[in-house]
Design a protein around this motif. Structure first.
Motif, PDB file in Angstrom:
ATOM      1  N   THR A  78      50.898  37.952  26.935  1.00  0.00           N
ATOM      2  CA  THR A  78      50.025  37.051  27.688  1.00  0.00           C
ATOM      3  C   THR A  78      50.853  36.208  28.648  1.00  0.00           C
ATOM      4  N   VAL A  79      50.141  35.495  29.531  1.00  0.00           N
ATOM      5  CA  VAL A  79      50.772  34.581  30.480  1.00  0.00           C
ATOM      6  C   VAL A  79      50.088  33.225  30.340  1.00  0.00           C
ATOM      7  N   THR A  80      50.870  32.172  30.239  1.00  0.00           N
ATOM      8  CA  THR A  80      50.338  30.812  30.157  1.00  0.00           C
ATOM      9  C   THR A  80      50.773  30.026  31.377  1.00  0.00           C
ATOM     10  N   VAL A  81      49.792  29.445  32.075  1.00  0.00           N
ATOM     11  CA  VAL A  81      50.051  28.658  33.275  1.00  0.00           C
ATOM     12  C   VAL A  81      49.798  27.190  32.958  1.00  0.00           C
ATOM     13  N   THR A  82      50.728  26.340  33.349  1.00  0.00           N
ATOM     14  CA  THR A  82      50.570  24.894  33.173  1.00  0.00           C
ATOM     15  C   THR A  82      50.950  24.183  34.464  1.00  0.00           C
ATOM     16  N   ILE A  83      50.441  22.949  34.605  1.00  0.00           N
ATOM     17  CA  ILE A  83      50.790  22.099  35.741  1.00  0.00           C
ATOM     18  C   ILE A  83      51.981  21.240  35.357  1.00  0.00           C
ATOM     19  N   LEU A 102      46.355  34.069  39.023  1.00  0.00           N
ATOM     20  CA  LEU A 102      47.623  34.625  38.562  1.00  0.00           C
ATOM     21  C   LEU A 102      47.861  35.947  39.284  1.00  0.00           C
ATOM     22  N   ILE A 103      49.069  36.133  39.833  1.00  0.00           N
ATOM     23  CA  ILE A 103      49.362  37.311  40.651  1.00  0.00           C
ATOM     24  C   ILE A 103      50.583  38.041  40.115  1.00  0.00           C
ATOM     25  N   PHE A 104      50.469  39.364  39.989  1.00  0.00           N
ATOM     26  CA  PHE A 104      51.587  40.259  39.682  1.00  0.00           C
ATOM     27  C   PHE A 104      51.877  41.105  40.920  1.00  0.00           C
ATOM     28  N   SER A 105      53.151  41.278  41.238  1.00  0.00           N
ATOM     29  CA  SER A 105      53.524  42.115  42.381  1.00  0.00           C
ATOM     30  C   SER A 105      54.735  42.962  42.037  1.00  0.00           C
ATOM     31  N   LYS A 106      54.775  44.175  42.599  1.00  0.00           N
ATOM     32  CA  LYS A 106      55.965  45.016  42.477  1.00  0.00           C
ATOM     33  C   LYS A 106      56.865  44.886  43.703  1.00  0.00           C
ATOM     34  N   ASP A 107      56.374  44.225  44.749  1.00  0.00           N
ATOM     35  CA  ASP A 107      57.103  44.073  46.006  1.00  0.00           C
ATOM     36  C   ASP A 107      57.678  42.665  46.074  1.00  0.00           C
ATOM     37  N   GLY A 108      58.981  42.545  46.044  1.00  0.00           N
ATOM     38  CA  GLY A 108      59.608  41.234  46.059  1.00  0.00           C
ATOM     39  C   GLY A 108      59.967  40.731  47.436  1.00  0.00           C
ATOM     40  N   ARG A 121      45.519  30.170  29.654  1.00  0.00           N
ATOM     41  CA  ARG A 121      46.089  31.418  29.140  1.00  0.00           C
ATOM     42  C   ARG A 121      45.373  32.640  29.719  1.00  0.00           C
ATOM     43  N   PHE A 122      46.175  33.612  30.098  1.00  0.00           N
ATOM     44  CA  PHE A 122      45.669  34.886  30.610  1.00  0.00           C
ATOM     45  C   PHE A 122      46.089  35.999  29.662  1.00  0.00           C
ATOM     46  N   GLY A 123      45.110  36.803  29.275  1.00  0.00           N
ATOM     47  CA  GLY A 123      45.388  37.926  28.394  1.00  0.00           C
ATOM     48  C   GLY A 123      44.291  38.962  28.510  1.00  0.00           C
ATOM     49  N   PRO A 124      44.193  39.868  27.562  1.00  0.00           N
ATOM     50  CA  PRO A 124      43.164  40.911  27.596  1.00  0.00           C
ATOM     51  C   PRO A 124      41.757  40.312  27.634  1.00  0.00           C
ATOM     52  N   GLY A 125      40.871  40.996  28.379  1.00  0.00           N
ATOM     53  CA  GLY A 125      39.485  40.562  28.444  1.00  0.00           C
ATOM     54  C   GLY A 125      39.152  39.713  29.648  1.00  0.00           C
ATOM     55  N   ILE A 126      40.151  39.264  30.413  1.00  0.00           N
ATOM     56  CA  ILE A 126      39.913  38.498  31.631  1.00  0.00           C
ATOM     57  C   ILE A 126      39.877  39.464  32.808  1.00  0.00           C
ATOM     58  N   THR A 127      38.800  39.420  33.566  1.00  0.00           N
ATOM     59  CA  THR A 127      38.622  40.376  34.657  1.00  0.00           C
ATOM     60  C   THR A 127      39.725  40.237  35.699  1.00  0.00           C
TER      61      THR A 127
END
Length: 574
Positions: A27-32, A47-53, A85-91
């Motif tokens: 999972t990924v947890t985002v906080t301020i 939340l963004i995932f990228s393969k291009d840096g 928190r971001f994990g399975p089940g979030i579109t």
């Protein structure tokens, strides 16, 4: 050799965008970070995932299949340190679940698109992203929080958590400074301020004619260039192209240095603008960005407020007073492309006496029997064409060869990820916000369920009666026709990327048979994409940059032919 059964199973699995959730998933947890926001905030965490840096992940998010991967969650009264928190089940989009992301190394980033609370004049309270100077671009809207990109090794089939901290704040954007030819005009709208319960401004980037300050006696015609959010007056450059320009290729037009072409076209227009035979007039690009989109569609709306009246009856007279406009309908024109093309036509139709011509290039859907390709009245589902035993996806993007960029389900899921309650800033969401009634919760009623695609026919009827331009013309032509004679002009490529030519065909079917005759023109560009301007002698890559030089001469001819007796046709012809 692989058996046929195994081969088909493998092919089917490869076509699916989802996978079954594993027993454990990272999972990924985002906080301020405390320094980034001393007070609690509302908004959408993206939340963004990228393969291009090469660039930050937030700048790689788009509607097509080659977008960076995104997920989104609403946050209410989010305080520093409180986890999202971001994990399975979030579109998600393009993959619809985090469990479907292949194991690997990614660059990850998060953004908080901030919302304000608005108490509307009808008493409802809604949370929406305020227009803060970037045209509702969540990637760079001032005040939004974001994290520095980090490289992570992600595996959906293992337990664990990745921590992301929102440490950065997007900086303010300063309006452009006035120059000899371009002036910034900021206007507070009384009617919009009342609707939204706070001060609301409409801003104009005004292109003034040569020697404007030397001719205080002159009164000028005006053209309103409608369209998406303008940071400054576009397509105008007093200097030749930068000799040190770093080329940016444009794959759509197969041009290796399209930014140089843009600069050259802008400079060429400047030379026309100051030439002896070009009419002296005012051209205005409007910034009417708002909490739902980068512009308002320039009409009155249940969810956005009375933008049509505010622009035509408040903003425009105030601007004409300051910049010495003639201030009469015969000397006002509207034009634009795409959203701006629809706006130009809609403004002319809804305020027929206040303008003397509309030039709409590649307009957004002008007949909702082809809303892109969806017939909102007869189709049951906007995402699928459904038969007895099968179904096929509805596609809403193409290139000139007919190659598909994305489907309607994809585009709507993209918007669902970026924002609930029509808050994504996307195309379908702004159509909901402009065309739909307001729901009991204060947010727009969607034309269809954004998960299933099932169309709401009551909402469709509201769209038809108030914003279907072809329907309105056909219904009201006995009174509108005489007022619109010679004022409606439409230009579109027959391979428009968003199938917008389909609705123009239906509009033309009516206009060709309308009595009295409409007296305008409808033209199609052979194999031209979005946004062809009506010139068949030039490629689409050039015509889309020549709206001003294409339409201003048509406006001049129209004024000379229709100006009332005693009209000022001389003070501005120095």
């Amino acid at each position: 050799m692989m058996t046929t059964k195994r081969l088909l199973a493998g092919l089917f699995a490869g076509l699916m965008l989802t996978t079954a959730a594993p027993a454990f998933c990272e999972t990924v947890t985002v906080t301020i970070a405390p320094a980034a926001a001393p007070a609690a905030l509302d908004g959408r965490v993206i939340l963004i995932f990228s393969k291009d840096g090469v660039s930050e992940p937030r700048f790689q998010v788009q509607r097509g299949y080659d977008s960076a991967q995104i997920f989104g969650k609403d946050a209410d009264s989010l305080e520093a340190g409180q986890p999202v928190r971001f994990g399975p089940g979030i579109t998600g989009y393009p993959l619809d679940d985090m469990a479907a992301i292949p194991a690997g190394r990614y660059t990850v980033q998060a953004v908080l698109h901030k919302y304000d609370s608005y108490r509307l004049s009808n008493g409802k309270t809604v949370k929406l992203p305020a227009a803060r100077g970037a045209g509702q671009n969540w990637r760079r809207e001032p005040g939004n929080l974001f994290s520095k990109p980090v490289t992570v090794d992600f595996a959906p089939d293992r337990a664990g958590d990745i921590a992301i901290s929102l440490t950065e704040v997007m900086p303010p954007i300063t309006p452009p400074a006035d120059t000899e030819f371009t002036r910034y005009f900021k206007f507070r709208s009384p009617s919009l301020s009342k609707f939204w319960g706070r001060d609301v401004f409409i801003n104009g980037h005004v292109l003034v004619p040569k020697d404007f300050d030397k001719h205080p006696e002159a009164r000028y015609p005006i053209a309103i260039n409608h369209g998406h959010f303008p940071e400054e007056f576009s397509g105008f450059r007093t200097t030749p192209p930068d000799p040190n320009l770093v080329c940016k290729p444009n794959p759509r037009f197969n041009e290796p240095c399209y930014n140089r072409i843009e600069q050259q076209e802008a400079h060429d227009f400047y030379k026309k603008w100051i030439s002896a035979d070009f009419p002296r007039m005012l051209i205005v690009e409007i910034d009417h960005s708002n909490p739902y989109f980068d512009d308002s569609y320039a009409v009155n709306s249940a969810n956005l407020g009375p933008y049509g009246d505010a622009i035509t009856h408040e903003f425009l007279p105030a601007l004409e007073k300051q910049f010495r406009g003639i201030g009469a309908g015969w000397a006002r024109f509207t034009y634009g492309g795409s959203t701006g093309g629809w706006e130009a036509l809609a403004v002319q139709i809804k305020y027929p006496d206040e303008y003397n011509g509309a030039f709409g290039s590649c307009p957004d859907t002008v007949d909702f029997r082809q809303t892109k390709v969806v017939n909102i009245y007869d189709d049951a589902n906007a995402f699928w064409r459904i038969g007895t035993f099968g179904r096929t996806p509805v596609t809403v993007n193409q290139n000139y060869l007919g190659h598909v960029g994305w489907t309607n389900e994809m585009e709507n899921r993209y918007e669902r990820v970026l924002g609930s309650h029509s808050r994504s800033g996307g195309q379908w969401d702004i159509w909901d916000a402009v065309y739909s009634p307001m729901g009991a919760d204060g947010y727009p009623m969607p034309i269809w369920d954004k998960t299933s695609g099932v169309i709401d026919k009551k909402v469709a009827a509201h769209w038809r009666d108030n914003y279907d331009l072809r329907f309105i013309l056909a219904r009201d032509w006995p009174t509108l026709g005489p007022k619109l004679a010679g004022k409606l002009h439409i230009y579109v490529g027959d391979m428009d990327n968003f199938h917008l030519n389909n609705a123009v065909y239906l509009m033309e079917d009516f206009l060709k048979t309308a009595k009295p005759a409409y007296g305008g023109e409808v033209r199609y560009g052979d194999r031209a994409e979005h946004c062809w301007n009506g010139d068949p002698s030039l490629p689409n890559a050039i015509t889309r940059l020549r709206y001003n030089s294409m339409y201003v001469p048509k406006m001049l001819a129209r004024m000379q032919a229709t100006a009332p007796a005693g009209a000022d046709l001389t003070s501005w012809r120095y």
